[in-house]
Each structure stands twice: as structure tokens, then as C-alpha cells.
Design a protein around this motif. Structure first.
Motif, short mmCIF file in Angstrom:
data_model
loop_
_atom_site.label_atom_id
_atom_site.label_comp_id
_atom_site.label_asym_id
_atom_site.label_seq_id
_atom_site.Cartn_x
_atom_site.Cartn_y
_atom_site.Cartn_z
N ILE A 1197 1.00 -1.13 -0.18
CA ILE A 1197 0.11 0.09 0.04
C ILE A 1197 0.96 1.25 -0.06
O ILE A 1197 1.55 1.50 0.84
N LYS A 1198 1.09 2.00 -1.20
CA LYS A 1198 1.73 3.29 -1.25
C LYS A 1198 0.70 4.18 -1.60
O LYS A 1198 -0.37 4.13 -2.29
N SER A 1199 1.34 5.49 -1.30
CA SER A 1199 0.60 6.61 -2.00
C SER A 1199 1.46 7.61 -2.50
O SER A 1199 3.00 7.35 -2.23
N GLY A 1200 1.01 8.50 -3.28
CA GLY A 1200 2.06 9.26 -3.95
C GLY A 1200 1.21 10.44 -4.80
O GLY A 1200 -0.04 10.59 -4.69
N VAL A 1201 2.04 11.27 -5.34
CA VAL A 1201 1.62 12.48 -6.25
C VAL A 1201 1.96 12.19 -7.38
O VAL A 1201 3.40 12.13 -7.75
N VAL A 1202 1.33 12.48 -8.57
CA VAL A 1202 1.65 12.58 -9.92
C VAL A 1202 0.88 13.85 -10.66
O VAL A 1202 -0.29 13.98 -10.80
N GLY A 1203 1.74 14.96 -10.85
CA GLY A 1203 1.11 16.08 -11.04
C GLY A 1203 0.09 16.63 -10.18
O GLY A 1203 0.59 16.92 -9.18
N GLU A 1204 -1.07 16.86 -10.60
CA GLU A 1204 -2.32 17.22 -9.75
C GLU A 1204 -3.13 15.97 -9.26
O GLU A 1204 -4.14 16.36 -8.70
N GLN A 1205 -2.38 14.88 -9.50
CA GLN A 1205 -3.30 13.79 -9.06
C GLN A 1205 -2.80 13.25 -7.57
O GLN A 1205 -1.38 12.97 -7.59
N LEU A 1206 -3.46 12.87 -6.52
CA LEU A 1206 -3.06 12.23 -5.23
C LEU A 1206 -3.72 10.65 -5.42
O LEU A 1206 -4.85 10.85 -5.42
N TRP A 1207 -2.81 9.85 -5.24
CA TRP A 1207 -3.30 8.65 -5.28
C TRP A 1207 -2.86 7.58 -4.22
O TRP A 1207 -1.86 7.83 -3.21
N LEU A 1208 -3.70 6.56 -4.11
CA LEU A 1208 -3.26 5.56 -3.06
C LEU A 1208 -3.31 4.33 -3.66
O LEU A 1208 -4.36 3.85 -4.48
N GLN A 1209 -2.30 3.35 -3.96
CA GLN A 1209 -2.01 2.30 -4.48
C GLN A 1209 -2.11 1.12 -3.74
O GLN A 1209 -1.41 1.17 -2.74
N ILE A 1210 -3.05 0.05 -4.03
CA ILE A 1210 -3.22 -1.33 -3.04
C ILE A 1210 -2.93 -2.43 -4.19
O ILE A 1210 -3.69 -2.70 -5.18
N LYS A 1211 -1.67 -2.95 -4.10
CA LYS A 1211 -1.45 -4.18 -4.70
C LYS A 1211 -1.87 -5.36 -4.39
O LYS A 1211 -2.28 -5.64 -3.33
N GLU A 1212 -2.47 -6.16 -5.24
CA GLU A 1212 -3.04 -7.63 -5.06
C GLU A 1212 -4.03 -7.57 -4.10
O GLU A 1212 -3.92 -8.03 -2.88
N PRO A 1213 -5.25 -6.59 -3.97
CA PRO A 1213 -6.17 -6.48 -3.17
C PRO A 1213 -7.08 -7.89 -2.59
O PRO A 1213 -7.12 -8.99 -3.46
N THR A 1214 -7.30 -7.89 -1.58
CA THR A 1214 -7.96 -9.14 -1.10
C THR A 1214 -9.47 -8.67 -0.35
O THR A 1214 -9.79 -7.34 -0.51
N GLU A 1215 -10.16 -9.45 0.26
CA GLU A 1215 -11.49 -9.13 0.83
C GLU A 1215 -11.05 -8.33 1.76
O GLU A 1215 -11.96 -7.61 2.22
N LYS A 1216 -10.10 -8.37 2.46
CA LYS A 1216 -9.80 -7.34 3.83
C LYS A 1216 -9.71 -6.11 3.47
O LYS A 1216 -9.80 -5.13 4.15
N ASP A 1217 -9.48 -5.76 2.10
CA ASP A 1217 -9.19 -4.33 1.68
C ASP A 1217 -10.78 -3.65 1.44
O ASP A 1217 -10.36 -2.47 1.21
N THR A 1218 -11.65 -4.17 1.53
CA THR A 1218 -12.97 -3.45 1.38
C THR A 1218 -13.18 -2.64 2.33
O THR A 1218 -12.99 -3.19 3.56
N GLY A 1219 -14.05 -1.54 2.25
CA GLY A 1219 -14.40 -0.89 3.29
C GLY A 1219 -14.32 0.72 2.80
O GLY A 1219 -14.25 0.94 1.71
N LYS A 1220 -14.31 1.50 4.03
CA LYS A 1220 -14.46 2.82 3.59
C LYS A 1220 -12.97 3.54 3.53
O LYS A 1220 -12.28 3.52 4.47
N TYR A 1221 -12.73 4.23 2.38
CA TYR A 1221 -11.28 5.01 2.57
C TYR A 1221 -11.73 6.33 2.33
O TYR A 1221 -12.73 6.82 1.97
N ALA A 1222 -10.54 7.26 2.90
CA ALA A 1222 -10.51 8.78 2.72
C ALA A 1222 -9.46 9.22 2.84
O ALA A 1222 -8.30 8.68 3.13
N ILE A 1223 -9.36 10.27 2.05
CA ILE A 1223 -8.18 11.32 2.10
C ILE A 1223 -8.46 12.52 2.74
O ILE A 1223 -9.70 13.37 2.55
#
Length: 1354
Positions: A1197-1223
């Protein structure tokens, strides 16, 4: 019914037992009839017998083989009534006594009902005189109903039977008044020395319902004496027609309450309902009207449902259905009606006519012989179809003769005289046209005398008048009924008709033809009624009468409409045609007009002319009789009488009373004599010319504008002898007024007879209504010399009380007065009190308002409860529902209790006690109003203005144009000049005086003196010592500041602003030239300095310094210097430490608000959550959350910025990754949070990839003139950015100078053709593609030549 009543009544006059011989002969005759019928059935041929053995032929109505016979028995003997019945299906049998169902369960051991093998019996055990009655047995099945009657007379051993004891119930309202029919008299008849008295209480009133609702009508019946097991006759009538229990009417008698339940209201249920309670001593009735409104239409604008559907002239295959038109047409004329039929036992409705008929009758053919049918009718207009009417009563499709035979009204032919088989039937008899309209003609005839033993059928023939060409109408199937309806005849033509009979032996000769009949409506729509008159009836009803429609035939009634004057909205008053009408449910005090329409089968007439407007209020009637007659004084030849006012005055003031008297000698009353020819207004009168020691009775009648009412009941018998007692006589004319929950006022008049000495006081007693005589208690321990008293301690809310008054003199206390009527201690809704007021002119007045007034009501003012007659001290004024009593010269003479009552109301009254202390306060208030003070919104105040000028000002609340002001300083008047400038705004009331500056000589007191007519006021302000010095110093500073601002200076000092593009602007408003410099900081980019003129003349300018990308290196202290030849001014802005953080927080807030909604996309590695901002700054702090907890980042799980885009990357998501995300964006104030819900289905998570799409912008067809430029742009979306390919006629094209293809910012694809020509016409398409998908968009280009060129070529 008349025969039965005559038979029953005549049986009472018999003095011996009935031998029963005639009954036995009747039974023998019935047996002979049965034998003949059996012989007739045996004689039937096998073919005819098989025809009659079908299911429908087996069914037949009940028939009495042996009817019950009447009996006369002794008391305590038992009697048995029995009968024998036939019918299929087996009939249901019910026994009745005087039309009341006999219930053996309710009278255990008294009645015994048995049924066995078609023999039915009723046994009455130990008969008593109450069992003398008329009994009848009713048998009913699906084919019909039959009844048979018998009487039972119970005789006593002692004496002959008294014919006045007949228990035959009194005739109903609709019964015949034929003198030949013996009807028992209605009146007080004793039985065993008992006279029954019946009272109907707790009654139902005029009721309003709507179709489909359920309504219950009930009354409590009190019968005295209350005998066990005695049941009165309880009957319900509607419009004088006796109601029988059915699915529409359910009746219940609980022993003391009669209830009628209308289970499903229809307009047929509208009418006058009457409850009749019958006892052996007579009967009592009570009536009230029930109104039924239409249910809401299923289709807006559709008419109301028709009503009163009936079946007439039913035969084997034919019936006439009639109905009444509805009062409500939905706003559009009714086009016609549809008739539906349904076979009994099914729920399948079949429409009988294909086109709507306007005539309210329709012959229905095609019925199956022997079967029963029900009918309903629907109305239609251009808006739609109405609800169906109430279903008609079932009718059987059988021959009229068969129906009469089933009811026992037909005599069978003698089998010895039966004609032979195989006889051709003769001519039908008495052929006639019974009904003719433009839609159909109905023929009726009688069967021939010569017809053979088998059944016959008929052929109908028609002929156009003037020709001899007869045409058979029913060529295929002959009709079975002696009735026939012909349709599809030419309107306006004349026809003749004839009928032939037929059977298996052949077709007989035709009947004589009818007279020529012209096809058309014989019944016209009635003319409109005339002379509609509306007359007052009650407070909520009006009697409407009219002149009947002229030359109208077969009227079924009238419809009445009403409208509030001025509204132009008409509402139906009745939904069932009536011959006359009382319109209920109106609003008291409103003015209405009425219209009437006549109804017959042809239709509804035009509306009549409107009636004259009528105000809804109770009609004036003569008053009810007075009551409570008592003797107030008696001398040798005269007596003074007193009485109480009638409870009902008839809606008009009572103008007087008339007294009658009569002599009573040894219990025998003499003739009445008039005591007074002229009416007396008081409720006391001296009757003169009486004889000493004689006894007399008196009666009193009240009179008003409507006339003289009925006399009161005769008084008690009084002896005319002179009173010699020392104590005074009784007070009289007691009245209770001003009734409230905890208080009331009692008034009375002093005794006429004073006694030995003058009356010197009164005592008032009170007790609860209904309490014993021992419950009397005194209200005042000390005698009062007033003729009124306010009772405020004793009453309790909700209790009823009665009062009496006793007078005293020096000899003692006299007899008590007559007791008042019970008074309920409660404050009625809308009760108001007298209010005291002082107007602007200082006039003191008492004001009273009554909201329950009628047209005849008036206000009556009294002082100390004696009507005010002195108009020199008090002026009374009345306007509508308000009254005012004004004091002309208030003084001590006006002290007292003032009361106001309103006539023709339910006791509306109030009082006000004007005491000496209250009068003093009112006089002070009056003085203030006569000599008023000008009110001030603000007192005199001082403020500094520009240049250090000093402004003295105050504001008055209200001042007229004639107002004036005097300005005073230290008792010296000031006037306008160079030093003082005065302003007076009379619209706002603002008064001001302005001084250019303050000097030491101006220390002192300033005063503004105001005058407006007779109103005055003044306000002062003291300026001395430190207060004056501080004001003078501030004035001098403001003067210097103004001088400074005449040179270059800052209008607004230096500050910062963050733009939506996240740029930081340092700005200020200045004059003249500027010079920027930075202290302890270095600019990273070239400063941008701009001036923004606010007007054409450069008076003020805006100056700004722009930072495109703010960073820590821009922190510092900024100065701006303004200077010109006259001097300079400096402004400083500190952007270090906290100042810099505040500025950056504003930047972060703008960035956060520019962020887009958090989205989810799929990538090759997994899932990416991202948002875009308009600008990103390295100092921006963001926090990613998962389920409201900060995310710990890792290789997965990583976060970063590309230009004006702020992102959160989740590799190989599983069922445990479901839920509410917020920035969360941190801006130092609370931040801003964007959220998204990541959800999945099972173990495979579904995320919509951002595939390539063409979002729009391309038309379907482009038509363009040759030589013009074509420019098309469409939106492209997709992540990763799609590849774009353009095609023409499905071939790829590339960009050149003539055709320019662009793809900008990964979002916009442009298609440009410069100077199009005819070769550019064709079908174009764009193809976008990325790894998640492909999509295309197409359009057509059509190039046309210039019109001038086209013209030249042409």
C-alpha cells in the motif's frame, strides 16, 4: 296488506271462538289443487317432460301447499301454527310476530320452531295477552319469496274481549287512510292498569356520508314502566317506506337502543329516516335526513354513478331496466348510459348495449329462461366512465303467469277441459305499443285463448306505414315472452306491427296490426322549474320550494343546487331526486342562492332561474311558553304574578306577555278569561277584579314579532286572600349571567310585597342541582342591599348549580324565591371580557366584542345592572360585533359596575368594576393623552465626523410637519451660521446641529427643545471637565488625520489573498506612485506590480504583488512605500512564522476545496484510489484513512503524487481491503475529507476499468456549404489515455494541411477541414482504444454548392 289488516281487526270483534271450518275447507281446496297439478304433469308428453327436467326448470320459487291458519285460545294455553311448503332449492323459513323476527334463543321456552319434510311449525307455549298478534311465515330461495299470514287471539276468562286492546301495530306513514279498513286507534291504551310511555332520546341528527362509507343511526328508547321480556315494535323507514333487513341495512335492538347500520352507502340510501317504536299504548317516532355524496370519481371529470336501478316487466327472455340520472355530471354533459348484467351466482358482468343510451330505460333481451340476473348502470361523458351504480335486486327470467302462479295468485285450468294436443295456436290478443323511443319500440300482447296444451312462441312482424309489405323481425328464433323490443328502426318513420303464435303444430294467424307508430321519443325532457323560493328554516338549513315544471310527464323528482353569493361555485344539495326539499349543512351567516332541475326518464331539465339570496339563520318563530308562575303579592281582590322567561324566544325579542286566569271550584276548572288586553313587558303583573277567598289558576303567553306563543301549563291553584305577614314576600325574576368556570353573577328583582317594613337586604343561597333541600347554603353571611351579587368562591368547573334569594326587613327574613334553572359552571368558547381603553384624545371607553352574534342581536349596557339611560355621561356606539361605551365627563359619579349583554346569544355577557382607584389611574392616563409628550427614539448625543466636526443629534419617534425645534446652549438660543449648522428631517425625526470645531468657550450644556402641536419634549447634553477635553482632543486628531489623507496615503493596508488557482496576491489600495521592497527575504521571481483603477479619474488604485508558486523561500516581512512630492506613507506585512503558516493554511484550504471526488480505478498492479486538485504544493499535508484510521504505508500500500493527482495504490487487493477509504487535507482549521466505499462480491472484486470512451460532441449529420471551414471537437476519456484513429468511409485518414486532426490533453479530439469541397462528403468515424476497451463515434458530412452557383448552373 289491507286485507290482512282488515281480517286481523275484525277478529278482535268476535265474541266466540273461531270454528275453523273455513280453514279446513281451504286446506281441502289446496289438496284438490295439488291433485290437479299432479294429473297435469302425468298428462305431459315425454318430450315436454324431458324439456322441463333440465336444471333450470327444476328450480322454482317457494309455494305454500298448506298455509298456517288463525287461532283463538285461552290464556296459559299453547298454540301451534304449521304450514307445508314446496320449492327448489329448499326454501329458508323465518317466522315473524308483528313484522319482528321471532328469536327462540332470546325467549327460551317461549317459542319452539321446527322444520321436517317440508312441514314447518311454530309453537307458542303458555300464551298470555302479549302473544295476541299477527304472525307470518316467510319462505325464500334463489327463485323468489312467499309469505303467509295468520292471527293469534288470546282471550281472558273475565269479561268480554275489549276491541280497543287490539295489538295490530299502527299504520306506517305511507299506509292507506281508507275508512273501510279497520285500524286500531293510536292513543293511551291501558293494559293490566299500565300505560306505557315511550321517549326517544340521544337521537341522531342530520347526517352526511359519502358513497362506500358505513354509517350508523341510533337512538336510545326509554319505555316506562320497564317490564321484563317486553319487546316493543321497532321499525325503520326511509322516505315513509319500511326497511327490511338486508345486506344494505342491518338493524339491532339491544333492549334500550335501536340502531340502523347502512353497511355500504349509496345514493339510494339518501332520504328521511324515521324510527318508529310501537307499544300497546301507542307509538313514538323520530326522523332526520341522511345525505349521501358521490364518491371520488375514478377518472377526473367523470360523472357520478346512476342510482335506483330497477327491473320492470320481466319475462322469459326479456326485461326492462330503468334508473335515475345522477345529479353530478362532472362538468361535462352526460353522453349516455351503459347497462351491465350479471347472472346470479357469478361475478361476470356483461355489457348489454354497444352504444350509450340517453333514455333512462332500456329493454334487455337475450336472457336465458329460468335464470336470475342482476343489473347495474354506468354513466359516461367525454372525460370518462362513472363508477357503476348499486346492483339491482335479482330478477328471474320467467313468464309473468309463471311468476304469479309461484306466488299462489293463479288458478289452474280444469284438467277435464284441457284442449287436445296438436292444436295450432290462435291469434295473440291485445297487441299494443307500450313504449316508444328513438332507440327502440316495445310491444306487449296476451297469449291466445286457443293455444293447445304445449307451450307457444311468437314471431313479430313489422310494416312501414303506407305499404303492405310485412317483414318478420325475429326470423331465426321465435320469442317466448309476450313482450318484444325492436331496435334499429329508422327514426321519424311510421311502422305497424303484428304478432303470430307458433308451436309444434304450426304457425297461427297474425294478430290485428297496431296503429301506425312513429319512431321517436314520446317523452320529452321536462321544462325548467320556475319561481324558486328559499326560506329560512334553522341556523344551518333552508327550505327550498318551487313551481313544478309545466307540461312535464313522468317526473321522478328534482335536483337542487346551491352557491354562496359571489363564489360562482355550484354544489349539489341532494343526490337523489326529491319532490320537495330542505337543504341542510349550510354555514350560519352565509348568503346562498339556489337552482332547481327537473328529472324524468328522458333526461334532466335546464336549471331554473336563481332564487333570491337568502341569509342562513334561524327563522323567526313564536316563543315557547313561559314557566314557573308564582304569586308575589295577594290582596283581597287582586294577585301579583311572576314568571320566568321562555327558554326559546323564537329568534326575536319578546315584546310582551298576556295573562289568563280561571276560577277553580271544588276541583272543577272554569273558563279562561283574559287578564290584560295590552301586553305587559315586565315578567310580573297584577291581576285585578278577583274574588276574595276564591281559588284561581293562571297561564301566561309570550309574544314577539312572529306572534303570540302557546300558553304555559296552568299554574298551581292559588287562594285569593290578603297577606298579613310581617316579613317581605319572595324576590322574583332571578337571572344568571356572566357565567364562567369559577364565577357568575346573579340578578333579581325585589319583592312586590314589602311586609310590615321596607326591605333592607337580601340573602343568596346556592346548592348543587339535584341535591337535597338540606344542601342549601348561604353565599353572603351579611345581607346585601344590592339587587345583584357576583358568586366567585362557590362554583366548581363542570358542576351545575341552582340559586334562590330571600329578602329581609326589620321583622325578619321572608320566603325564598323560585329556584333558578340549573346553571353549568364553565367558560364557553369565544367568551371575551370588557376591555378599558384611553384613546389619543384622552377619551376613556369600555369595549366589548361578541363573535356569536345573530342578525337580531344587540348590545345592552348597564350600570350596576340597570340599563343605562343617562346619555349625558355615557355615549354608546356599536359597529358590527363590537360595542363601545365612552365616558363624556368621567368623575366620581361614574364609579360602579358596568356590564354588557348581547341579546339572542347563548348568554354572552361581561362586566367591569370601575373602582375609585381604577378611575384615578385612567384619569392620569387620559391627562397624558390630552397633554402628550413627543416620544424620543434616542436622547441628545454627540459624535465626531470627518475633519473633526462635532455633531449633536437626537431622533423623535414621530413628529408632524408642524413640529419645530429650539437649540439652546447654556440658556442661550442658538441660530444657524458659520459656526452652527442645523438640520431637521421631519420624515425620520432626526434633529442635528453640526459645529466645525470645539473651542474652550464651547464647554457647557446643550439642549434641544421640541414642540409639535400640544405635545412637547426636550433633551440636554452636558459637556464639561474631562468629558469635554477628551472630545476636543479627539476632534483635533480627526482634523489632523484628514489633513494627512489629503496627500499620498493608504486606503487599505497591505494584506494577502489566495486565488482559486492557488496564487498568493499581496495587495493594498493606495494613491499615486509605489515602491516595493522586501526586508529579510529575497524574491524568487520577478514581482508583478499592477494598478487597478476604480474609476476614470485615478483617485484610488489597487496594488498587488503576485506569487504563482508560493514556498518557504517567500517567507519574510514586506513593506510598501507610497510617496509623492507632498510626502510618503508606509505599510508592512509580516509573513514569517505564524503569518506565513496562516497564509499557507489558506492556500491548503483552496487546494482541498478544488479536489475532485475520490475515485477507484483498476491498474495492472491492483487498485488505485485517486483525486485531482487544481494545484499541488509540496507543503500540503494529506492523510489517507481506512475505516477512520490512518493508513500505515508498506510495499503493498503506497501513496504518491503525480502532477495534480494524489493517489493510493493497493497491490493484489483481497477481501480484507474492502471498506471505507478517505483522504484528509490539513488546512489548520479542521480540514476537508473525501471518502469512497470499496466493495466486492465474494472473492472477485469488481471495479469498472476506465476504458476508452467517446463522450460526445459529434453530431449525426453535418450539412455545410462549399468553401466553409468545418471544425468538430469531441471529448475522449480513458485511463490510460486512449489511442485515437480517424476513418473516412471505413478507411484510415491522416492529418494534412486540408484535413487537420488533433488530440490535446488526452481529452479533446478535434476534426478540422479547411475550405470544404464536394470531395469531403462522406461517412466519418473516430476510433478510440486502450487496454480496457474500444469505442467509436460516427458522423456524416454533406457538402452543398452555393445558391448563386446553383442558379448559374440552372
Amino acid at each position: 296488506d289491507s286485507r290482512l289488516k282488515a281480517t286481523s281487526a275484525s277478529m278482535w270483534g268476535q265474541d266466540h271462538f273461531t270454528s275453523g271450518l273455513e280453514m279446513e275447507r281451504s286446506e281441502v281446496s289446496s289438496r284438490k289443487v295439488t291433485i290437479r297439478e299432479s294429473a297435469e304433469r302425468i298428462s305431459l308428453s315425454k318430450t315436454e317432460h324431458s324439456k322441463r327436467m333440465n336444471k333450470d326448470s327444476l328450480m322454482h320459487a317457494p309455494e305454500f301447499v298448506i298455509k298456517p291458519r288463525s287461532h283463538t285460545v285461552w290464556e296459559n294455553q299453547s298454540v301451534r301454527l304449521h304450514c307445508t311448503l314446496s320449492g327448489w332449492p329448499n326454501p329458508h323459513v323465518v317466522w315473524y310476530k308483528n313484522n319482528v323476527t321471532i328469536d327462540p334463543i332470546a325467549h327460551p321456552g317461549k317459542y319452539k320452531i321446527e322444520s321436517s319434510y317440508s312441514v314447518h311449525s311454530l309453537e307458542i307455549d303458555r300464551c298470555d295477552f302479549d302473544d295476541t298478534a299477527q304472525y307470518h311465515v316467510s319462505a325464500m330461495n334463489a327463485k323468489g319469496e312467499q309469505s303467509a299470514y295468520a292471527s293469534v287471539v288470546v282471550k281472558r276468562f273475565k269479561g268480554e274481549m275489549d276491541t280497543s286492546h287490539a295489538c295490530v301495530p299502527p299504520p306506517p306513514p305511507h299506509a292507506s287512510t281508507d275508512p273501510n279498513i279497520s285500524v286500531p286507534p293510536v292513543g293511551q291504551v291501558s293494559e293490566y292498569g299500565i300505560t306505557f310511555k315511550t321517549h326517544i332520546v340521544d337521537t341522531f341528527g342530520v347526517s352526511f356520508g359519502r358513497e362506500g362509507e358505513t354509517m350508523s343511526l341510533g337512538c336510545t328508547v326509554i319505555i316506562h314502566p320497564n317490564l321484563e321480556r317486553y319487546q316493543p315494535g321497532v321499525e325503520w323507514y326511509r322516505d315513509d317506506v319500511l326497511l327490511a333487513p338486508s345486506k344494505w341495512h342491518q338493524m339491532h335492538w339491544s333492549g334500550d337502543r335501536a340502531t340502523l347500520t347502512l353497511t355500504h352507502l349509496n345514493k339510494e340510501d339518501e332520504g328521511l329516516y324515521t324510527l318508529r317504536v310501537t307499544t300497546k299504548s301507542g307509538y313514538e317516532t323520530y326522523s332526520a335526513y341522511v345525505f349521501v355524496r358521490d364518491a371520488d370519481a375514478e377518472v377526473e371529470g367523470a360523472p357520478g354513478a346512476p342510482l335506483d336501478v330497477r327491473c320492470l316487466d320481466a319475462n322469459k327472455d326479456y326485461v326492462i331496466v330503468s334508473w335515475k340520472q345522477p345529479a353530478v355530471d362532472g362538468g361535462n354533459s352526460i353522453l349516455g348510459y351503459f347497462v351491465d348484467r350479471c347472472e346470479v351466482g357469478t361475478n361476470h358482468w356483461i355489457q348489454c348495449n354497444d352504444t350509450p343510451v340517453k333514455f333512462a330505460r332500456l329493454p334487455v333481451t337475450g336472457l336465458v329462461e329460468g335464470r336470475s340476473y342482476a343489473f347495474r348502470v354506468r354513466a359516461v361523458n367525454k372525460s370518462g366512465m362513472s363508477r357503476p351504480s348499486r346492483t339491482s335486486e335479482p330478477v328471474a327470467a320467467v313468464d309473468a303467469a309463471d311468476r304469479a302462479r309461484m306466488r299462489g295468485r293463479n288458478t289452474l285450468h280444469n284438467i277435464d277441459k284441457c284442449p287436445e294436443k296438436g292444436v295450432v295456436p290462435g291469434k295473440p290478443l291485445e297487441l299494443e305499443v307500450t313504449e316508444a323511443t328513438k332507440n327502440y319500440v316495445v310491444l306487449s300482447w296476451k297469449p291466445p285463448g286457443e293455444r293447445g296444451h304445449e307451450g307457444i312462441m311468437y314471431y313479430v312482424e313489422k310494416c312501414v306505414s303506407g305499404t303492405d309489405s310485412w317483414q318478420r323481425v325475429n326470423t331465426e328464433i321465435p320469442v317466448k315472452s309476450p313482450r318484444f323490443a325492436l331496435f334499429d328502426l329508422a327514426e321519424g318513420k311510421s311502422y305497424s306491427f303484428r304478432v303470430r303464435c307458433c308451436n309444434s303444430a304450426g304457425v297461427g294467424e297474425p294478430s290485428p296490426p297496431t296503429e301506425a307508430t312513429t319512431v321517436g321519443d314520446k317523452l320529452d325532457v321536462p321544462a325548467a322549474p320556475e319561481r324558486v323560493v328559499a326560506t329560512r328554516n334553522t341556523a344551518t338549513s333552508v327550505v327550498v320550494s318551487w313551481e313544478k315544471s309545466r307540461h312535464a310527464k313522468d317526473l321522478v323528482g328534482y335536483y337542487i343546487e346551491t352557491s354562496v353569493v359571489g363564489s360562482d361555485t355550484w354544489e349539489p344539495c341532494n343526490n337523489k331526486p326529491v319532490p320537495g326539499f330542505v337543504c341542510h349543512g349550510l354555514v350560519t351567516g352565509e348568503t346562498y342562492v339556489f337552482k332547481v332541475r327537473a328529472v324524468n326518464a328522458a333526461g334532466i331539465s335546464m336549471s331554473s332561474q336563481e332564487s333570491e339570496p337568502v341569509l342562513v339563520k334561524a327563522a323567526i318563530a313564536s316563543p315557547a311558553p313561559p314557566f314557573g308562575i308564582s304569586v308575589l303579592e295577594c290582596v283581597r281582590d287582586s294577585m301579583v304574578l311572576g314568571w320566568k322567561q321562555p327558554a326559546f324566544v323564537g329568534g326575536s325579542d319578546i315584546i310582551g306577555y298576556f295573562v289568563d286566569y280561571r276560577e277553580v271550584f271544588d276541583g272543577l276548572e272554569g273558563q279562561w278569561h283574559e287578564a290584560n288586553i295590552q301586553s305587559v313587558s315586565d315578567r310580573a303583573y297584577r291581576v285585578c277584579d278577583l274574588k276574595e277567598n276564591k281559588k284561581y289558576q293562571f297561564q301566561v303567553r309570550a309574544a314577539n314579532m312572529a306572534g303570540v306563543g302557546i300558553p304555559s301549563l296552568p299554574s298551581n291553584t292559588f287562594l285569593c286572600e290578603e297577606w298579613t305577614i310581617a316579613v317581605p314576600g319572595p324576590p322574583h325574576d332571578l337571572q344568571v349571567t356572566e357565567v364562567r368556570s369559577s364565577s357568575l353573577v346573579l340578578l333579581w328583582k325585589p319583592p312586590v310585597y314589602q311586609g310590615r317594613d321596607a326591605v333592607n337586604g337580601f340573602y343568596v343561597d346556592i346548592k348543587e342541582a339535584g341535591a337535597s333541600e338540606e344542601a342549601w347554603r348561604g353565599i353572603n353571611k351579611k345581607a346585601t342591599d344590592s339587587k345583584f351579587i357576583k358568586v366567585s368562591r362557590h362554583p366548581r368547573e363542570g358542576e351545575k348549580y341552582v340559586f334562590r334569594v330571600r329578602a329581609q326587613n326589620n321583622a325578619g327574613v321572608g320566603n325564598a324565591s323560585e329556584v333558578t334553572e340549573p346553571t353549568l359552571a364553565e367558560t364557553k368558547a369565544g367568551t371575551k371580557e370588557i376591555m378599558v381603553d384611553v384613546d389619543d384624545d384622552g377619551v376613556i371607553s369600555l369595549n366589548f366584542e361578541c363573535s356569536a352574534m345573530s342578525a337580531e342581536s344587540k348590545f345592552v349596557w348597564s350600570k350596576n345592572y340597570e340599563e343605562i339611560s343617562d346619555t349625558e355621561r355615557i355615549a354608546v356606539e356599536t359597529k358590527g360585533s363590537k360595542a363601545k361605551a365612552s365616558f363624556l365627563a368621567p368623575g366620581e359619579e361614574d364609579i360602579g359596575v358596568y356590564s354588557c349583554s348581547v341579546t339572542h346569544t347563548d348568554g354572552a355577557s361581561a362586566s367591569y368594576d370601575l373602582t375609585a382607584e381604577e378611575l384615578k389611574k385612567l384619569l392620569e392616563t387620559s391627562h397624558d393623552h390630552k397633554f402628550p409628550i413627543i416620544p424620543l427614539k434616542s436622547e441628545l448625543a454627540v459624535e465626531l465626523q470627518e475633519k473633526g466636526r462635532v455633531r449633536f443629534w437626537l431622533q423623535a419617534e414621530k413628529i408632524s410637519a408642524n413640529g419645530k425645534v429650539d437649540y439652546v446652549f447654556n440658556d442661550n438660543s442658538l441660530s444657524a451660521g458659520e459656526k452652527y449648522k442645523m438640520n431637521f428631517d421631519k420624515n425620520t425625526g432626526v434633529i442635528e446641529m453640526i459645529m466645525e470645531s470645539l473651542t474652550p468657550k464651547d464647554e457647557g450644556t446643550f439642549t434641544f427643545q421640541l414642540q409639535d402641536g400640544k405635545a412637547t419634549n426636550q433633551s440636554s447634553l452636558v459637556l464639561i471637565g474631562d468629558v469635554f477635553k477628551a472630545l476636543q482632543k479627539e476632534s483635533e486628531f480627526q482634523m489632523k488625520e484628514w489633513v494627512r489623507k489629503q496627500g499620498p496615503h493608504f486606503v487599505e493596508y497591505l494584506g494577502f489573498e489566495v486565488t482559486p488557482e492557488c496564487c498568493v496576491i499581496l495587495k493594498c489600495k493606495v494613491r499615486r506612485r509605489l515602491k516595493w521592497r522586501r526586508v529579510e527575504a529575497r524574491l524568487s521571481c520577478k514581482p508583478v506590480l499592477c494598478f487597478r483603477p476604480e474609476s476614470h479619474v485615478l483617485v484610488r488604485s489597487s496594488c498587488c504583488h503576485l506569487f504563482h508558486q508560493i514556498s518557504k523561500k517567500d517567507a519574510g516581512v514586506y513593506n510598501i512605500v507610497l510617496k509623492d512630492d507632498r510626502g510618503k506613507d508606509t505599510s508592512t506585512l509580516n509573513l514569517t512564522d505564524q503569518g506565513f503558516r496562516d497564509m499557507m493554511n489558506e492556500v491548503f484550504s483552496v487546494i482541498a476545496n478544488s479536489s475532485t471526488a475520490l475515485k477507484i480505478t483498476s491498474t495492472d498492479e491492483g487498485i488505485r484510489l485517486y483525486t485531482f486538485v487544481s494545484y499541488y504544493n509540496d507543503l500540503l499535508q494529506v492523510t489517507w484513512h481506512y475505516k477512520d484510521s490512518a493508513i500505515s504505508f508498506s510495499d503493498r500500500i503506497k501513496s504518491g503524487v503525480v502532477g495534480e493527482q494524489l493517489w493510493l495504490q493497493i497491490k493484489e487487493p483481497t477481501e480484507k481491503d474492502t471498506g471505507k477509504y478517505a483522504i484528509e487535507f490539513n488546512d489548520g482549521k479542521g480540514g476537508l475529507r473525501r471518502t469512497v466505499e470499496l466493495s466486492g462480491q465474494g472473492h472477485s472484486y469488481v471495479f469498472l476499468p476506465d476504458r476508452a470512451r467517446v463522450k460526445g460532441g459529434l453530431p449525426d449529420v453535418v450539412t455545410i456549404q462549399e468553401g466553409k471551414d468545418l471544425n468538430l471537437t469531441c471529448n475522449i476519456s480513458g485511463d490510460p489515455v486512449p489511442e485515437v484513429t480517424w476513418l473516412k468511409n471505413e478507411r484510415e485518414i491522416v492529418s494534412d494541411d486540408h484535413l487537420l486532426l488533433k488530440f490535446e490533453s488526452g481529452k479533446f479530439a478535434s476534426f478540422i477541414i479547411t475550405k470544404v469541397n464536394s470531395d469531403d462528403s462522406g461517412k466519418y468515424s473516430i476510433l478510440v482504444k486502450n487496454k480496457f476497451g474500444t469505442e467509436s463515434g460516427e458522423f456524416t458530412v454533406s457538402v452543398f454548392n452555393h445558391p448563386e452557383e446553383l442558379g448559374g448552373k440552372k
